[in-house]
Scaffold this active site. Sequence first.
Site, short mmCIF file in Angstrom:
data_model
loop_
_atom_site.label_atom_id
_atom_site.label_comp_id
_atom_site.label_asym_id
_atom_site.label_seq_id
_atom_site.Cartn_x
_atom_site.Cartn_y
_atom_site.Cartn_z
N ASP A 89 -8.19 -7.05 1.15
CA ASP A 89 -7.27 -7.11 2.28
C ASP A 89 -7.95 -6.47 3.46
O ASP A 89 -8.82 -5.61 3.30
CB ASP A 89 -5.98 -6.32 2.00
CG ASP A 89 -6.19 -4.83 2.23
OD1 ASP A 89 -7.00 -4.24 1.49
OD2 ASP A 89 -5.60 -4.28 3.16
N ASP A 130 0.86 -1.17 0.00
CA ASP A 130 0.00 0.00 0.00
C ASP A 130 0.90 1.23 0.00
O ASP A 130 2.02 1.19 0.48
CB ASP A 130 -0.92 -0.04 1.22
CG ASP A 130 -2.05 0.97 1.09
OD1 ASP A 130 -2.14 1.64 0.04
OD2 ASP A 130 -2.83 1.10 2.04
N CYS A 155 -8.00 -25.85 14.92
CA CYS A 155 -9.27 -26.57 15.04
C CYS A 155 -9.07 -28.09 15.12
O CYS A 155 -9.88 -28.80 15.71
CB CYS A 155 -10.19 -26.20 13.88
SG CYS A 155 -10.70 -24.47 13.96
N CYS A 171 -7.88 -26.25 10.00
CA CYS A 171 -6.59 -25.66 10.42
C CYS A 171 -6.02 -26.38 11.63
O CYS A 171 -6.71 -27.14 12.33
CB CYS A 171 -6.76 -24.16 10.70
SG CYS A 171 -7.36 -23.77 12.36
N CYS A 192 -13.62 -26.44 10.11
CA CYS A 192 -12.32 -25.93 9.68
C CYS A 192 -11.24 -27.01 9.79
O CYS A 192 -11.27 -27.86 10.68
CB CYS A 192 -11.94 -24.72 10.54
SG CYS A 192 -10.35 -24.00 10.11
N HIS A 203 -6.14 -19.65 12.84
CA HIS A 203 -7.47 -20.08 12.42
C HIS A 203 -8.15 -19.03 11.53
O HIS A 203 -8.68 -19.35 10.46
CB HIS A 203 -8.38 -20.38 13.62
CG HIS A 203 -9.81 -20.42 13.22
ND1 HIS A 203 -10.36 -21.49 12.55
CD2 HIS A 203 -10.78 -19.46 13.28
CE1 HIS A 203 -11.61 -21.21 12.23
NE2 HIS A 203 -11.90 -19.99 12.66
ZN LIG Z 1 -9.59 -23.43 12.24
#
Ligand SMILES: [Zn+2]
Length: 376
Positions: free
Chosen positions: A262, A90, A305, A302, A300, A331
Amino acid sequence: MLTFVVERTDSRARLGRLELPHGTVSTPCFMPVGTQGSVKTLTPAEVGETGAEIIVCNTYHLYLRPGHKRVQAAGGLSKFIGWNRPILTDSGGFQVYSLAALTRVTDQGAEFQSHVDGSRHLFTPELVVGIQEALGSDIAMCLDECPPYPVSRPVAEAAAARTSLWAEGCTRARQPETNLFGIVQGATYADLRESSAKSLVALDLPGYAIGGLCLGEASDVTYDMVGRVTPLLPADRPRYLMGAGYPEDIIAAVRLGVDMFDCVLPTRNGRTGTAFTSAGRVVIRNSRYTDDLGALDPMCDCYTCRSFTRAYLRHLFVVGEALGPKLLTLHNVRFYQRLMQCIRAAIEQGAFEIWSSEFLDRYRSSAEPAGENRDR
Ligand SMILES: [Zn+2]
């Protein structure tokens, strides 16, 4: 140089492929924010494992510390921060207005005092492009004037005109290989948005951003402005809505033909204990999670999780362990990448409307209120 291909459209939503010097990005994409050259709490390897293909860093911050010439001497920003993939920087226009003590804005540039040590600086269009070229950004942004919301019409008009003038300066100053994006301004005034878009399109830039939205205005106003601007932008160039971070806003903007996003929301909220999940937002400190042995988001995949319970994550925040903010950030960043993967798959199948209404029904069903974090 940049190559952008729209591979499929579903009404106004677009599935695309953006090829940049450091790699290829599937769009619509969400770019995690690494303002100071770091996505806070995560290693670049962890950011990459979430599926993120591009991150956003900030010219204002990196110019002040460690200094763009130091980064250039170290081999460029990607090498310096250990992220061997695309980076968008940016321009710093937003930070000059929101963070620094702004002393004077003229057609020449924005004069400000550093928020770090009070030193005086002048950001000209030419300098801002030069800084981003020294950093080795895959995508550089024009210097823009982004006054804080709410904006009166005379202020919005002057800011949009100056943003166009500065965009001309940036265009003249850039090296031929620099992927420079213009930024449409005009606050919440439809005619200013339209004239801003037209003047930037005349510069024939490789991509276009919509700035100065998602700053506190009502969502329907945001969508109205985006919906007026996207049809004026060339169909073969990527479109980036700056600072849009709520899943419902991203989905609405994809529907209007936006390709890139973003926001600090997933990372900042992760650090303060709010998770985005497929069933809405979860404020993990809430006492209802004290004995909750379920996953943060059962849908999820990830590391957080797969490995921990809500009860343990709550405990980490209650006692102030550094692992808590890290696990929630991990996460949240993965949640946003999965969101974008689902959006791309839905467009691919020509099923974006069906998918988005199903997603939003589930997402809103148990959403908890959370603090407002709607900025860049
Ligand atoms: Zn997760």
